[in-house]
Write a protein that holds these residues in place. Structure first.
Motif, PDB file in Angstrom:
ATOM      1  N   TYR A   1       0.792  -1.228   0.000  1.00  0.00           N
ATOM      2  CA  TYR A   1       0.000   0.000   0.000  1.00  0.00           C
ATOM      3  C   TYR A   1       0.829   1.286   0.000  1.00  0.00           C
ATOM      4  CZ  TYR A   1      -3.900  -3.077   0.741  1.00  0.00           C
ATOM      5  OH  TYR A   1      -4.838  -4.073   0.582  1.00  0.00           O
ATOM      6  N   THR A   2       2.157   1.166   0.071  1.00  0.00           N
ATOM      7  CA  THR A   2       2.967   2.390   0.128  1.00  0.00           C
ATOM      8  C   THR A   2       4.006   2.518  -0.983  1.00  0.00           C
ATOM      9  OG1 THR A   2       4.587   1.367   1.623  1.00  0.00           O
ATOM     10  CG2 THR A   2       2.740   2.579   2.637  1.00  0.00           C
ATOM     11  N   GLU A   3       4.478   1.406  -1.525  1.00  0.00           N
ATOM     12  CA  GLU A   3       5.613   1.500  -2.443  1.00  0.00           C
ATOM     13  C   GLU A   3       5.279   2.286  -3.710  1.00  0.00           C
ATOM     14  OE1 GLU A   3       8.558  -1.287  -5.014  1.00  0.00           O
ATOM     15  OE2 GLU A   3       8.390  -1.783  -2.879  1.00  0.00           O
ATOM     16  N   ASN A   4       4.097   2.096  -4.285  1.00  0.00           N
ATOM     17  CA  ASN A   4       3.763   2.833  -5.506  1.00  0.00           C
ATOM     18  C   ASN A   4       3.800   4.340  -5.272  1.00  0.00           C
ATOM     19  OD1 ASN A   4       3.525   0.557  -7.071  1.00  0.00           O
ATOM     20  ND2 ASN A   4       1.301   0.470  -6.979  1.00  0.00           N
ATOM     21  N   ASP A   5       3.250   4.787  -4.134  1.00  0.00           N
ATOM     22  CA  ASP A   5       3.274   6.220  -3.820  1.00  0.00           C
ATOM     23  C   ASP A   5       4.700   6.715  -3.597  1.00  0.00           C
ATOM     24  OD1 ASP A   5       0.538   6.482  -4.022  1.00  0.00           O
ATOM     25  OD2 ASP A   5       0.179   6.293  -1.867  1.00  0.00           O
ATOM     26  N   LEU A   6       5.505   5.904  -2.921  1.00  0.00           N
ATOM     27  CA  LEU A   6       6.888   6.281  -2.663  1.00  0.00           C
ATOM     28  C   LEU A   6       7.671   6.371  -3.974  1.00  0.00           C
ATOM     29  CD1 LEU A   6       8.980   6.972  -0.528  1.00  0.00           C
ATOM     30  CD2 LEU A   6       9.411   4.524  -0.233  1.00  0.00           C
ATOM     31  N   ARG A   7       7.444   5.416  -4.870  1.00  0.00           N
ATOM     32  CA  ARG A   7       8.101   5.460  -6.186  1.00  0.00           C
ATOM     33  C   ARG A   7       7.696   6.724  -6.938  1.00  0.00           C
ATOM     34  NH1 ARG A   7      10.482   0.808  -8.705  1.00  0.00           N
ATOM     35  NH2 ARG A   7      10.568  -0.902  -7.220  1.00  0.00           N
ATOM     36  N   SER A   8       6.417   7.050  -6.877  1.00  0.00           N
ATOM     37  CA  SER A   8       5.917   8.236  -7.568  1.00  0.00           C
ATOM     38  C   SER A   8       6.584   9.502  -7.023  1.00  0.00           C
ATOM     39  CB  SER A   8       4.401   8.319  -7.411  1.00  0.00           C
ATOM     40  OG  SER A   8       3.906   9.490  -7.994  1.00  0.00           O
ATOM     41  N   ARG A   9       6.697   9.590  -5.703  1.00  0.00           N
ATOM     42  CA  ARG A   9       7.324  10.772  -5.100  1.00  0.00           C
ATOM     43  C   ARG A   9       8.795  10.873  -5.490  1.00  0.00           C
ATOM     44  NH1 ARG A   9      10.419  11.787  -1.030  1.00  0.00           N
ATOM     45  NH2 ARG A   9      10.146   9.796   0.013  1.00  0.00           N
ATOM     46  N   LYS A  10       9.488   9.748  -5.496  1.00  0.00           N
ATOM     47  CA  LYS A  10      10.907   9.757  -5.861  1.00  0.00           C
ATOM     48  C   LYS A  10      11.092  10.147  -7.328  1.00  0.00           C
ATOM     49  CE  LYS A  10      12.471   6.534  -2.306  1.00  0.00           C
ATOM     50  NZ  LYS A  10      13.337   7.485  -1.612  1.00  0.00           N
ATOM     51  N   ARG A  11      10.190   9.678  -8.195  1.00  0.00           N
ATOM     52  CA  ARG A  11      10.241  10.084  -9.603  1.00  0.00           C
ATOM     53  C   ARG A  11      10.006  11.589  -9.735  1.00  0.00           C
ATOM     54  NH1 ARG A  11       7.835   5.161 -10.624  1.00  0.00           N
ATOM     55  NH2 ARG A  11       5.773   6.013 -10.264  1.00  0.00           N
ATOM     56  N   GLU A  12       9.013  12.106  -9.000  1.00  0.00           N
ATOM     57  CA  GLU A  12       8.702  13.541  -9.055  1.00  0.00           C
ATOM     58  C   GLU A  12       9.876  14.379  -8.554  1.00  0.00           C
ATOM     59  OE1 GLU A  12       5.079  13.977  -6.866  1.00  0.00           O
ATOM     60  OE2 GLU A  12       3.951  12.779  -8.316  1.00  0.00           O
ATOM     61  N   ASP A  13      10.550  13.916  -7.500  1.00  0.00           N
ATOM     62  CA  ASP A  13      11.712  14.636  -6.982  1.00  0.00           C
ATOM     63  C   ASP A  13      12.834  14.682  -8.017  1.00  0.00           C
ATOM     64  OD1 ASP A  13      10.363  15.017  -4.610  1.00  0.00           O
ATOM     65  OD2 ASP A  13      11.520  13.548  -3.462  1.00  0.00           O
ATOM     66  N   ALA A  14      13.117  13.521  -8.634  1.00  0.00           N
ATOM     67  CA  ALA A  14      14.176  13.472  -9.650  1.00  0.00           C
ATOM     68  C   ALA A  14      13.807  14.335 -10.851  1.00  0.00           C
ATOM     69  CB  ALA A  14      14.429  12.029 -10.080  1.00  0.00           C
ATOM     70  N   LEU A  15      12.531  14.317 -11.228  1.00  0.00           N
ATOM     71  CA  LEU A  15      12.079  15.129 -12.359  1.00  0.00           C
ATOM     72  C   LEU A  15      12.185  16.616 -12.036  1.00  0.00           C
ATOM     73  CD1 LEU A  15      10.988  14.983 -15.208  1.00  0.00           C
ATOM     74  CD2 LEU A  15       8.680  14.869 -14.268  1.00  0.00           C
ATOM     75  N   ALA A  16      11.899  17.009 -10.798  1.00  0.00           N
ATOM     76  CA  ALA A  16      12.041  18.410 -10.390  1.00  0.00           C
ATOM     77  C   ALA A  16      13.506  18.845 -10.498  1.00  0.00           C
ATOM     78  CB  ALA A  16      11.531  18.609  -8.967  1.00  0.00           C
ATOM     79  N   LEU A  17      14.416  17.961 -10.143  1.00  0.00           N
ATOM     80  CA  LEU A  17      15.838  18.260 -10.260  1.00  0.00           C
ATOM     81  C   LEU A  17      16.201  18.481 -11.729  1.00  0.00           C
ATOM     82  CD1 LEU A  17      18.692  16.577  -8.297  1.00  0.00           C
ATOM     83  CD2 LEU A  17      18.906  16.908 -10.740  1.00  0.00           C
TER      84      LEU A  17
END
Length: 199
Positions: A99-115
């Motif tokens: 129930y958490t990994e998909n959201d965590l992956r999404s946040r990490k992708r968004e952080d890398a994309l912001a960079l």
């Protein structure tokens, strides 16, 4: 590689980066996004309400990733089976991951994309440009820098006890040397960004 973050009056931070630093950061962030994966794509024809509902009930994986870097980026809850070999704890950890990994992956992708997007706004004149980040972007950059350091540190087999001294003593001929330098440089960026946000 000497750039370090300085605080801005609006609560953000700024850092001077040259063309090589921009290229290295961008390349590392792209590699991180490729490692994390593309994420879930909504099925064609689904309405926005259905997308939201589907995303709420979209189960993620229940087993930890096999890749050591991904396992470090998405660790087991409750210590994992190696530390806590109890069946109930393993089941709870698998449930938590689902129930958490998909959201965590999404946040990490968004952080890398912001960079990446922040770097793409720069046009170095005379070999250097100053990146200015708003407070929200600073938080995403912190997340991305942390993930990059975790990824590189895992590949280099850095432990919590390492102070970086041994890594610095590697000869220039060692194939790990460029990644060691990137790891230490990212640590400096991360540290000065934290100091800028706290100052």
């Amino acid at each position: 590689m000497t750039g370090h973050f300085e605080p801005l009056p609006d609560g953000g931070a700024a850092v001077p980066l040259d063309e090589v630093e921009i290229s290295i950061l961008r390349s590392l962030a792209v590699q991180l996004m490729e490692l994390i994966g593309p994420g879930e794509q909504p099925a064609e024809g689904e309405g926005e309400g259905e997308d939201l509902l589907a995303s709420i009930f979209n189960d993620g994986p229940s087993e930890p990733p096999a890749d050591p870097v991904l396992a470090r980026l998405f660790p087991d809850a409750y210590g994992g089976p190696d530390l806590v070999p109890d069946d109930d704890v393993r089941a709870a950890s698998a449930e938590f991951r689902r129930y958490t990994e998909n959201d965590l992956r999404s946040r990490k992708r968004e952080d890398a994309l912001a960079l990446i997007r922040g770097l793409d706004t720069l046009a170095p004149a005379g070999g250097e440009a100053v990146l200015r980040l708003k407070p929200d972007a600073c938080r995403q950059w912190l997340g991305a820098l942390n993930d990059l350091r975790l990824a590189i540190g895992t590949r280099l087999e850095v432990t919590d006890e390492d102070d970086g001294g041994e890594l610095l003593r590697l000869p220039d001929s060692d194939p790990r040397k460029p990644m060691v330098m990137a790891y230490l440089w990212l640590g400096g960026l991360q540290e000065t960004l934290v100091e800028s946000l706290m100052g």
